[in-house]
Design a protein around this motif. Sequence first.
Motif, PDB file in Angstrom:
ATOM      1  N   PRO A   1      -1.967   6.026  -6.881  1.00 16.12           N
ATOM      2  CA  PRO A   1      -1.286   7.267  -7.272  1.00 16.12           C
ATOM      3  C   PRO A   1      -0.081   7.613  -6.392  1.00 16.12           C
ATOM      4  O   PRO A   1       0.884   8.162  -6.869  1.00 16.12           O
ATOM      5  CB  PRO A   1      -2.353   8.338  -7.154  1.00 16.12           C
ATOM      6  N   ALA A   2      -0.126   7.303  -5.122  1.00 15.70           N
ATOM      7  CA  ALA A   2       0.997   7.636  -4.230  1.00 15.70           C
ATOM      8  C   ALA A   2       1.234   6.531  -3.209  1.00 15.70           C
ATOM      9  O   ALA A   2       1.791   6.779  -2.145  1.00 15.70           O
ATOM     10  CB  ALA A   2       0.720   8.957  -3.523  1.00 15.70           C
ATOM     11  N   TYR A   3       0.797   5.332  -3.521  1.00 13.52           N
ATOM     12  CA  TYR A   3       0.944   4.236  -2.572  1.00 13.52           C
ATOM     13  C   TYR A   3       1.088   2.900  -3.294  1.00 13.52           C
ATOM     14  O   TYR A   3       0.758   2.773  -4.459  1.00 13.52           O
ATOM     15  CB  TYR A   3      -0.260   4.162  -1.631  1.00 13.52           C
ATOM     16  N   VAL A   4       1.596   1.931  -2.538  1.00  8.77           N
ATOM     17  CA  VAL A   4       1.626   0.539  -2.972  1.00  8.77           C
ATOM     18  C   VAL A   4       0.908  -0.241  -1.883  1.00  8.77           C
ATOM     19  O   VAL A   4       1.314  -0.205  -0.718  1.00  8.77           O
ATOM     20  CB  VAL A   4       3.071   0.022  -3.146  1.00  8.77           C
ATOM     21  N   LYS A   5      -0.197  -0.891  -2.249  1.00  7.22           N
ATOM     22  CA  LYS A   5      -0.958  -1.687  -1.280  1.00  7.22           C
ATOM     23  C   LYS A   5      -0.523  -3.140  -1.413  1.00  7.22           C
ATOM     24  O   LYS A   5      -0.563  -3.709  -2.499  1.00  7.22           O
ATOM     25  CB  LYS A   5      -2.454  -1.567  -1.531  1.00  7.22           C
ATOM     26  N   VAL A   6      -0.082  -3.714  -0.281  1.00  8.06           N
ATOM     27  CA  VAL A   6       0.374  -5.104  -0.268  1.00  8.06           C
ATOM     28  C   VAL A   6      -0.683  -5.981   0.388  1.00  8.06           C
ATOM     29  O   VAL A   6      -1.582  -5.485   1.062  1.00  8.06           O
ATOM     30  CB  VAL A   6       1.739  -5.237   0.451  1.00  8.06           C
ATOM     31  N   ASP A   7      -0.557  -7.289   0.202  1.00 14.07           N
ATOM     32  CA  ASP A   7      -1.541  -8.247   0.726  1.00 14.07           C
ATOM     33  C   ASP A   7      -1.246  -8.717   2.141  1.00 14.07           C
ATOM     34  O   ASP A   7      -1.821  -9.707   2.584  1.00 14.07           O
ATOM     35  CB  ASP A   7      -1.612  -9.482  -0.186  1.00 14.07           C
ATOM     36  N   TYR A   8      -0.347  -8.063   2.840  1.00 12.38           N
ATOM     37  CA  TYR A   8       0.070  -8.518   4.166  1.00 12.38           C
ATOM     38  C   TYR A   8      -0.210  -7.458   5.215  1.00 12.38           C
ATOM     39  O   TYR A   8      -0.003  -6.271   4.987  1.00 12.38           O
ATOM     40  CB  TYR A   8       1.562  -8.880   4.146  1.00 12.38           C
ATOM     41  N   ALA A   9      -0.673  -7.903   6.390  1.00  7.98           N
ATOM     42  CA  ALA A   9      -1.038  -6.993   7.476  1.00  7.98           C
ATOM     43  C   ALA A   9       0.187  -6.273   8.029  1.00  7.98           C
ATOM     44  O   ALA A   9       1.292  -6.827   8.072  1.00  7.98           O
ATOM     45  CB  ALA A   9      -1.730  -7.768   8.592  1.00  7.98           C
ATOM     46  N   LYS A  10      -0.022  -5.061   8.462  1.00  8.79           N
ATOM     47  CA  LYS A  10       1.036  -4.230   9.017  1.00  8.79           C
ATOM     48  C   LYS A  10       1.770  -4.947  10.150  1.00  8.79           C
ATOM     49  O   LYS A  10       3.005  -4.934  10.209  1.00  8.79           O
ATOM     50  CB  LYS A  10       0.429  -2.916   9.526  1.00  8.79           C
ATOM     51  N   ALA A  11       1.044  -5.604  11.050  1.00  2.22           N
ATOM     52  CA  ALA A  11       1.666  -6.284  12.188  1.00  2.22           C
ATOM     53  C   ALA A  11       2.611  -7.392  11.726  1.00  2.22           C
ATOM     54  O   ALA A  11       3.699  -7.558  12.284  1.00  2.22           O
ATOM     55  CB  ALA A  11       0.597  -6.852  13.116  1.00  2.22           C
ATOM     56  N   LEU A  12       2.229  -8.143  10.708  1.00  2.35           N
ATOM     57  CA  LEU A  12       3.078  -9.218  10.188  1.00  2.35           C
ATOM     58  C   LEU A  12       4.335  -8.644   9.549  1.00  2.35           C
ATOM     59  O   LEU A  12       5.444  -9.144   9.762  1.00  2.35           O
ATOM     60  CB  LEU A  12       2.308 -10.068   9.174  1.00  2.35           C
ATOM     61  N   VAL A  13       4.182  -7.589   8.780  1.00  5.99           N
ATOM     62  CA  VAL A  13       5.319  -6.971   8.100  1.00  5.99           C
ATOM     63  C   VAL A  13       6.312  -6.414   9.125  1.00  5.99           C
ATOM     64  O   VAL A  13       7.522  -6.618   9.004  1.00  5.99           O
ATOM     65  CB  VAL A  13       4.860  -5.860   7.131  1.00  5.99           C
ATOM     66  N   LYS A  14       5.821  -5.762  10.151  1.00  8.72           N
ATOM     67  CA  LYS A  14       6.711  -5.160  11.146  1.00  8.72           C
ATOM     68  C   LYS A  14       7.487  -6.203  11.945  1.00  8.72           C
ATOM     69  O   LYS A  14       8.533  -5.894  12.501  1.00  8.72           O
ATOM     70  CB  LYS A  14       5.933  -4.232  12.059  1.00  8.72           C
ATOM     71  N   LYS A  15       7.002  -7.442  11.994  1.00 11.38           N
ATOM     72  CA  LYS A  15       7.708  -8.519  12.709  1.00 11.38           C
ATOM     73  C   LYS A  15       8.691  -9.262  11.813  1.00 11.38           C
ATOM     74  O   LYS A  15       9.372 -10.177  12.251  1.00 11.38           O
ATOM     75  CB  LYS A  15       6.697  -9.509  13.292  1.00 11.38           C
ATOM     76  N   CYS A  16       8.762  -8.865  10.568  1.00 13.58           N
ATOM     77  CA  CYS A  16       9.643  -9.515   9.595  1.00 13.58           C
ATOM     78  C   CYS A  16      11.106  -9.272   9.965  1.00 13.58           C
ATOM     79  O   CYS A  16      11.442  -8.222  10.513  1.00 13.58           O
ATOM     80  CB  CYS A  16       9.350  -8.919   8.220  1.00 13.58           C
TER      81      CYS A  16
END
Length: 118
Positions: free
Chosen positions: A65-80
């Motif tokens: 309803p107010a989010y998009v859940k992705v299959d990747y961990a927060k730590a991995l995404v932040k290092k992108c």
Amino acid sequence: MIQAADVREWRSCDVVDPDGHKIGTLEAVYVNTRTDEPAMATVQIGLPTRHRLVFVPLDGAVVGPAYVKVDYAKALVKKCPSIGTDDVLPAEDEEPLFRHYGLPYEPGAKGERQLARR
């Protein structure tokens, strides 16, 4: 998966990882230029005075309803690899982006980009 027609509706939604940890706010969606299907999203992260955009693949994404859940961990995404909030992804930065997530990169036969902002 986010449907192409719904992309505009999900801007400004929270992006969360598989454990429900907030990564940031969805800023834009990039589509695969071959299929016109959503492929990556830019997520605004950082402090209020120092925002930046990181990319996260949308394969396997679930829309709530107010989010998009992705299959990747927060730590991995932040290092992108990231771009500034007013910048665009340079063509030469596409391949390292895919490599960061262990995804195959397939430019067009004449070197066309794989991603286009929607």
